[in-house]
Write a protein that holds these residues in place. Structure first.
Motif, PDB file in Angstrom:
ATOM      1  N   LEU A 128       0.826  -1.202   0.000  1.00 51.81           N
ATOM      2  CA  LEU A 128       0.000   0.000   0.000  1.00 51.81           C
ATOM      3  C   LEU A 128       0.858   1.250   0.000  1.00 51.81           C
ATOM      4  CD1 LEU A 128      -2.651  -1.010   2.704  1.00 51.81           C
ATOM      5  CD2 LEU A 128      -2.636  -1.530   0.254  1.00 51.81           C
ATOM      6  N   GLY A 129       0.321   2.306  -0.585  1.00 50.65           N
ATOM      7  CA  GLY A 129       0.996   3.587  -0.594  1.00 50.65           C
ATOM      8  C   GLY A 129       0.765   4.345   0.699  1.00 50.65           C
ATOM      9  N   VAL A 130       1.264   5.582   0.766  1.00 45.96           N
ATOM     10  CA  VAL A 130       1.191   6.364   2.001  1.00 45.96           C
ATOM     11  C   VAL A 130      -0.238   6.716   2.377  1.00 45.96           C
ATOM     12  CG1 VAL A 130       3.504   7.299   1.774  1.00 45.96           C
ATOM     13  CG2 VAL A 130       1.582   8.484   0.689  1.00 45.96           C
ATOM     14  N   TYR A 131      -1.144   6.681   1.421  1.00 45.92           N
ATOM     15  CA  TYR A 131      -2.543   6.985   1.709  1.00 45.92           C
ATOM     16  C   TYR A 131      -3.399   5.717   1.824  1.00 45.92           C
ATOM     17  CZ  TYR A 131      -1.047  11.668   0.415  1.00 45.92           C
ATOM     18  OH  TYR A 131      -0.380  12.866   0.361  1.00 45.92           O
ATOM     19  N   GLY A 132      -2.753   4.586   1.869  1.00 49.80           N
ATOM     20  CA  GLY A 132      -3.481   3.342   2.025  1.00 49.80           C
ATOM     21  C   GLY A 132      -3.976   2.745   0.732  1.00 49.80           C
ATOM     22  N   ASN A 133      -3.586   3.326  -0.397  1.00 47.96           N
ATOM     23  CA  ASN A 133      -4.012   2.805  -1.692  1.00 47.96           C
ATOM     24  C   ASN A 133      -3.087   1.682  -2.149  1.00 47.96           C
ATOM     25  OD1 ASN A 133      -2.103   5.063  -1.860  1.00 47.96           O
ATOM     26  ND2 ASN A 133      -2.086   4.618  -4.054  1.00 47.96           N
ATOM     27  N   GLU A 134      -3.639   0.700  -2.850  1.00 45.53           N
ATOM     28  CA  GLU A 134      -2.833  -0.397  -3.358  1.00 45.53           C
ATOM     29  C   GLU A 134      -1.937   0.106  -4.482  1.00 45.53           C
ATOM     30  OE1 GLU A 134      -5.182  -3.767  -4.411  1.00 45.53           O
ATOM     31  OE2 GLU A 134      -6.278  -3.809  -2.511  1.00 45.53           O
TER      32      GLU A 134
END
Length: 336
Positions: A128-134
């Motif tokens: 996941l990225g820093v914003y919680g996106n895959e």
């Protein structure tokens, strides 16, 4: 690192599956509406042949078993995060899945197959990225899949996805995961679990010398199934062997408890509700209690492979080429 027929074996081997934490899951779930979920499609000709999942393997044709339920069990260590912090991204809130066991409940043959997956197994894990996106996948230790996500349900979802990917995309029907910290409480619910120490563990407890039979209670039970680095060579393979030792002792005590207290199942399930993360309803579990009371439990399987040490000092386990496919085809498919 054995399986025999037991009284209510499905009920007892679920506890083996997640170190006492998920005992009743398989017993209750193993019949989980499979005949309504897995009816073969009533189609004709070539299309039916394709849709039913017939595939070729080693020169023969196979179809996936229709009366089959797959359950992923997990024992979660939320204190192991610092060990691999450098290898993870943000949204690393769920701890690591240090114990993973896949149960394949075959209602057609009335058997339960088990595959324990080493925590250090290298496979594709959703990150996941820093914003919680895959943001895609990376090849990581499979235990780290559980660390991604901000909710326990997300952690479990990513773990299930990683195991499905490891096993050639096979679809898992449900998961049941519990933190290791609950082992001590649930062991005491059985009035202790007897084990014979399989290797020298006097560095942990002076009474834990090889061959000594003891009864684990309280925090000692958690220590026994969780400790790794200070025992023997410090490998996860050794810990998996200790977990199997604990399983056998827990099964014995569970058998005794059930024989004298028929209401213990409901009590245990109520306790589990407070500490487990699962996508399986309690109502479903209770309704299916009779489906698999006499199934034959097969020995626990382990993928063959090789351990290596990465450049940054972490243990990695690489399954032998073709071993995952071999397990899937052997246990989840029938020759056509």
């Amino acid at each position: 690192m054995s399986g025999h027929r037991h009284h209510s074996p499905v009920l007892k081997w679920i506890i083996a599956g997640i170190l006492l934490l998920g005992l009743f899951l398989v017993f209750y779930l193993s019949g989980q509406g499979w005949d309504s979920q897995y009816h073969e499609k009533r189609e004709t000709g070539t299309q039916a042949f394709v849709d039913e999942g017939v595939i070729s393997w080693q020169g023969k044709r196979y179809r996936k078993k229709t009366a089959l339920t797959l359950i992923l069990l997990g024992g979660i260590d939320k204190e192991a995060g610092e060990e691999t912090a450098a290898r993870t991204n943000n949204y690393r809130n769920g701890g690591q899945a240090d114990f993973l066991l896949l149960l394949a409940i075959d209602h057609g043959e009335k058997k339960i197959h088990q595959l324990q997956i080493d925590r250090d197994t290298m496979t594709e894990v959703t990150v996941l990225g820093v914003y919680g996106n895959e943001t895609g996948t990376r090849e990581l230790q499979i235990c780290l899949a559980h660390s991604y996500g901000s909710r326990p349900e997300d952690n479990a979802k990513y773990t299930q996805r990683a195991v499905e990917g490891l096993l050639d995309g096979v679809e898992i029907d449900g998961y049941y995961m519990v933190d290791y910290s609950a082992v001590s409480t649930l062991t005491d619910a059985l009035d202790g679990v007897p084990v014979t120490i399989p290797e020298d563990m006097t560095s942990v407890n002076p009474e834990w010398y090889k061959g000594h039979t003891i009864t684990l209670r309280g925090k000692d039970a958690e220590t026994f199934v969780r400790t790794r680095k200070t025992v023997g060579a410090g490998t996860n393979a050794e810990r998996m062997n200790r977990q199997a030792t604990y399983m056998r002792g827990a099964i014995s005590k569970m058998n005794q408890r059930l024989s004298r207290d028929t209401g213990f199942a409901s009590e245990f399930l109520s306790t589990m509700r407070q500490i487990a993360t699962t996508n399986l309803s309690e109502q479903t579990l209770l309704q299916e209690i009779d489906e698999a009371h006499n199934y034959e439990v097969q020995p626990i399987d382990y993928l063959p492979g090789e351990y290596t040490l990465s450049d940054d000092g972490f243990v990695e386990f690489y399954p032998e080429e073709g071993s995952t496919t071999n397990w899937v085809m052997t246990h989840l498919y029938n020759e056509r």
